[in-house]
Design an enzyme around this catalytic site. Structure first.
Site, PDB file in Angstrom:
ATOM      1  N   ARG A 101       0.492  -0.953   0.057  1.00  0.00           N
ATOM      2  CA  ARG A 101       0.463  -0.323   0.190  1.00  0.00           C
ATOM      3  C   ARG A 101       0.973   1.598   0.097  1.00  0.00           C
ATOM      4  O   ARG A 101       0.419   2.522  -0.367  1.00  0.00           O
ATOM      5  CB  ARG A 101      -1.052   0.084   1.398  1.00  0.00           C
ATOM      6  CG  ARG A 101      -1.987  -0.752   1.031  1.00  0.00           C
ATOM      7  CD  ARG A 101      -2.691  -1.673   3.132  1.00  0.00           C
ATOM      8  NE  ARG A 101      -1.588  -1.372   3.745  1.00  0.00           N
ATOM      9  CZ  ARG A 101      -1.134  -2.480   3.605  1.00  0.00           C
ATOM     10  NH1 ARG A 101      -1.381  -3.611   2.745  1.00  0.00           N
ATOM     11  NH2 ARG A 101       0.152  -3.240   4.310  1.00  0.00           N
ATOM     12  N   ARG A 133      -0.190  -4.581   8.346  1.00  0.00           N
ATOM     13  CA  ARG A 133      -0.814  -2.775   8.485  1.00  0.00           C
ATOM     14  C   ARG A 133       0.419  -2.114   9.229  1.00  0.00           C
ATOM     15  O   ARG A 133       1.613  -2.812   9.035  1.00  0.00           O
ATOM     16  CB  ARG A 133      -1.368  -3.637  10.779  1.00  0.00           C
ATOM     17  CG  ARG A 133       0.145  -4.712  11.142  1.00  0.00           C
ATOM     18  CD  ARG A 133      -1.683  -5.395  11.820  1.00  0.00           C
ATOM     19  NE  ARG A 133      -0.400  -6.781  12.356  1.00  0.00           N
ATOM     20  CZ  ARG A 133      -0.140  -7.535  12.638  1.00  0.00           C
ATOM     21  NH1 ARG A 133      -0.338  -8.458  11.414  1.00  0.00           N
ATOM     22  NH2 ARG A 133       0.706  -8.626  13.217  1.00  0.00           N
ATOM     23  N   ASP A 158      10.275   6.093   3.347  1.00  0.00           N
ATOM     24  CA  ASP A 158      11.207   5.770   4.142  1.00  0.00           C
ATOM     25  C   ASP A 158      11.165   5.065   5.695  1.00  0.00           C
ATOM     26  O   ASP A 158      11.214   4.716   6.944  1.00  0.00           O
ATOM     27  CB  ASP A 158      11.369   7.337   4.785  1.00  0.00           C
ATOM     28  CG  ASP A 158      12.300   7.419   3.338  1.00  0.00           C
ATOM     29  OD1 ASP A 158      13.624   6.835   2.919  1.00  0.00           O
ATOM     30  OD2 ASP A 158      11.790   8.363   3.325  1.00  0.00           O
ATOM     31  N   GLY A 159       9.004   4.522   5.926  1.00  0.00           N
ATOM     32  CA  GLY A 159       9.001   4.767   7.206  1.00  0.00           C
ATOM     33  C   GLY A 159       8.626   3.062   7.335  1.00  0.00           C
ATOM     34  O   GLY A 159       8.754   2.979   8.868  1.00  0.00           O
ATOM     35  N   GLY A 188       8.022   3.707  -1.913  1.00  0.00           N
ATOM     36  CA  GLY A 188       7.139   4.851  -1.261  1.00  0.00           C
ATOM     37  C   GLY A 188       7.040   6.180  -1.883  1.00  0.00           C
ATOM     38  O   GLY A 188       6.601   6.286  -3.010  1.00  0.00           O
ATOM     39  N   ASP A 255       4.811  16.700   5.272  1.00  0.00           N
ATOM     40  CA  ASP A 255       4.751  15.933   5.423  1.00  0.00           C
ATOM     41  C   ASP A 255       2.971  14.588   5.774  1.00  0.00           C
ATOM     42  O   ASP A 255       2.739  13.920   5.161  1.00  0.00           O
ATOM     43  CB  ASP A 255       5.785  14.770   5.880  1.00  0.00           C
ATOM     44  CG  ASP A 255       6.097  13.508   6.020  1.00  0.00           C
ATOM     45  OD1 ASP A 255       5.199  12.891   5.153  1.00  0.00           O
ATOM     46  OD2 ASP A 255       7.353  12.987   6.273  1.00  0.00           O
ATOM     47  N   ARG A 262      -1.029  11.232  -1.027  1.00  0.00           N
ATOM     48  CA  ARG A 262      -0.632   9.540  -1.281  1.00  0.00           C
ATOM     49  C   ARG A 262      -0.331   8.950  -2.203  1.00  0.00           C
ATOM     50  O   ARG A 262       0.948   8.835  -3.091  1.00  0.00           O
ATOM     51  CB  ARG A 262      -0.413   8.612  -0.265  1.00  0.00           C
ATOM     52  CG  ARG A 262       0.027   7.154  -0.241  1.00  0.00           C
ATOM     53  CD  ARG A 262       0.049   6.454   0.965  1.00  0.00           C
ATOM     54  NE  ARG A 262       0.313   7.573   2.055  1.00  0.00           N
ATOM     55  CZ  ARG A 262       2.003   7.156   2.617  1.00  0.00           C
ATOM     56  NH1 ARG A 262       3.259   6.640   1.677  1.00  0.00           N
ATOM     57  NH2 ARG A 262       2.697   7.709   3.473  1.00  0.00           N
ATOM     58  N   ASP A 418      11.483  10.549  10.147  1.00  0.00           N
ATOM     59  CA  ASP A 418      11.550   9.449   9.173  1.00  0.00           C
ATOM     60  C   ASP A 418       9.951   9.628   8.776  1.00  0.00           C
ATOM     61  O   ASP A 418      10.045   8.039   7.448  1.00  0.00           O
ATOM     62  CB  ASP A 418      11.638   7.804   9.908  1.00  0.00           C
ATOM     63  CG  ASP A 418      13.485   8.084   9.919  1.00  0.00           C
ATOM     64  OD1 ASP A 418      14.085   8.975  10.169  1.00  0.00           O
ATOM     65  OD2 ASP A 418      13.798   6.809  11.016  1.00  0.00           O
TER      66      ASP A 418
END
Length: 459
Positions: A101, A133, A158-159, A188, A255, A262, A418
């Site tokens: 996702r 998740r 990056d997450g 991402g 951000d 997104r 991040d």
């Protein structure tokens, strides 16, 4: 070809600095990967198997734009000690953690079309796990048997790398676990870590599928380089680790507020920047830092207590004033504060053109209140090519630091670490040198001569 195990890494025992990476060594042949029914990875996980050092420096004067001090080495020179000849074994096997996702939601499609063919050709055997998740990857690596893998590959933004690193640092064997080589494959929105690795490897700035292809070829080539880690402590007692950045103010707002866009990919940040400029905010807080060169033989008498992980020898408890040899910024009204470990804040945001940080050093940027909307827009537009420092904006200040503290005064604004949301409260951090091994090329872009390199072809 079925998934195979053809060798694994045995990180050497820790020596002296708990975070100093030891060169991964080849291991003997292992058993094929199989998951017992009671494995902690969870029965719902989807699997696809395929065959195939800083020297002394005076801080930048407060209120003045960045200027490089002659003869001061706070960034790594070309061919310096951080250019390591360490390689992943060949053939090798990796665990790929993919967020289906992330970004535009096409990560799995991109893996099959752009990544898998190159891995097969290079004899990089992989098992693919799809995260389901938030913090799923964090849970997976916290309990995974890491000896099965030569590297952990993170395909998302990056997450997800943030989750993986913090999961590794939460393990009882964190000193060994954090030395497991990591690889960032961009899928991402921001993809800042992948863009930074691409830059350090000497390649021209690219985005989207071109960046993904470059990073995949780096994985196939298998060269490793050490990477700094930022240890953070908050007033509420939380300890976490950052692989990229801590942002407060304008950058964090953009951000988070652009999250609803997104599906637009990295364009979301451009849109978010324009929307936030329309209602520019300022934030009150106290900023202090320890500049490069100020850490030598100056450990605090009562260092802050740590909850696992490397000891933060440069920090004192947040309820105490910073040590006298720290620099306290007199201004308390800011547009943004950004602590950045790498060169890029996004795939097309070349935020730190001064070069790759030396071991134990991070970039600190802040913009004081009073900057005009027009100037701020110019700075962000010029950031794509790394030309924003050339404006000599008196409100933009840059300092290379080894530790910092930021205390919001009015509760306004949010933090992102991040790219992930963090409660707005007092926070301090210290850079730990070369904690991780990252798949990367070795060129130092700031001193590279000639045209950008062609990415290595799979072996």
């Amino acid at each position: 070809m079925s998934a195979q195990v053809l060798g694994f890494l045995h990180p050497a025992a820790a020596e002296n600095d708990a975070c100093a990476p030891t060169a991964p060594a080849r291991g003997g042949e292992g058993e094929p990967y199989s998951r017992p029914r009671d494995a902690r990875l969870g029965s719902t996980d989807k699997e696809l198997r395929a065959g195939a050092t800083a020297t002394g420096s005076a801080p930048t004067a407060l209120g003045t734009p960045w200027q490089r001090e002659p003869g001061v080495e706070v960034m790594d020179p070309a061919g310096g000690p951080r250019c390591s000849p360490v390689q992943l074994p060949r053939p090798c096997r990796v665990l790929v953690l993919l967020n289906p996702r992330g970004g535009k939601g096409k990560a799995l499609q991109l893996f099959r079309s752009h990544v898998q063919p190159l891995l097969v050709k290079a004899e990089v055997f992989f098992t693919l796990l799809l995260t389901e998740r938030r913090n799923h990857a964090r849970e997976l690596v916290r309990h995974e048997e890491l000896g099965r893998w030569d590297a952990l590959v993170v395909m998302s933004g990056d997450g997800l790398m943030h989750e993986v690193v913090n999961g590794l640092m939460e393990r009882p064997d964190w000193e060994t676990a954090i030395r497991k080589p990591l690889c960032s494959l961009p899928a991402g929105s921001a993809n800042a870590l992948a863009a930074s690795v691409n830059y350090y490897s000497g390649y021209q700035q690219v985005t989207n599928e071109e960046l993904l292809t470059n990073c995949t070829r780096l994985l196939c080539h298998g060269q490793l380089a050490p990477m700094n880690l930022l240890s953070l402590q908050t007033a509420s007692g939380l300890r976490l680790f950052s692989v990229l950045s801590l942002a407060w103010g304008f950058v964090a707002d953009v951000d988070l507020e652009s999250e609803k866009y997104r599906r637009l990919g990295d364009i979301r940040f451009t849109l978010g920047t324009f929307l936030r400029l329309a209602s520019l905010r300022t934030y009150q807080g106290q900023l202090a830092y320890l500049p490069v060169g100020g850490a030598a033989s100056r450990m605090p008498s009562s260092p802050a207590l740590d909850q696992g992980g490397p000891v933060n020898t440069l920090l004192v408890p947040l309820d105490q004033p910073v040590p006298a040899h720290w620099t306290v910024v007199p201004e308390q009204d800011f547009v943004l504060v950004l602590v950045l470990l790498h060169s890029h804040l996004g795939s097309d945001m070349f935020t730190a053109p001064m070069g790759r940080c030396a071991a134990g050093v991070t970039h600190l940027f802040y913009v004081r209140a009073g900057v005009s909307r027009v100037m701020l827009l110019r700075l962000f537009l010029a950031m794509e090519k790394g030309r924003h420092m050339e404006y000599n904006c008196p409100h933009l200040v840059y300092v290379p630091v080894v530790a910092f503290r930021l205390e919001p005064k009015d509760g306004r604004g949010v933090f992102t670490v991040d790219g992930e949301l963090m409660v707005s409260e007092a926070v301090q951090g210290q850079v730990h040198p070369d904690c991780c091994w990252m798949v990367s090329g070795c060129a130092e872009p700031s001193s590279r001569q000639g045209p950008p390199r062609t990415p290595p072809q799979p072996l």
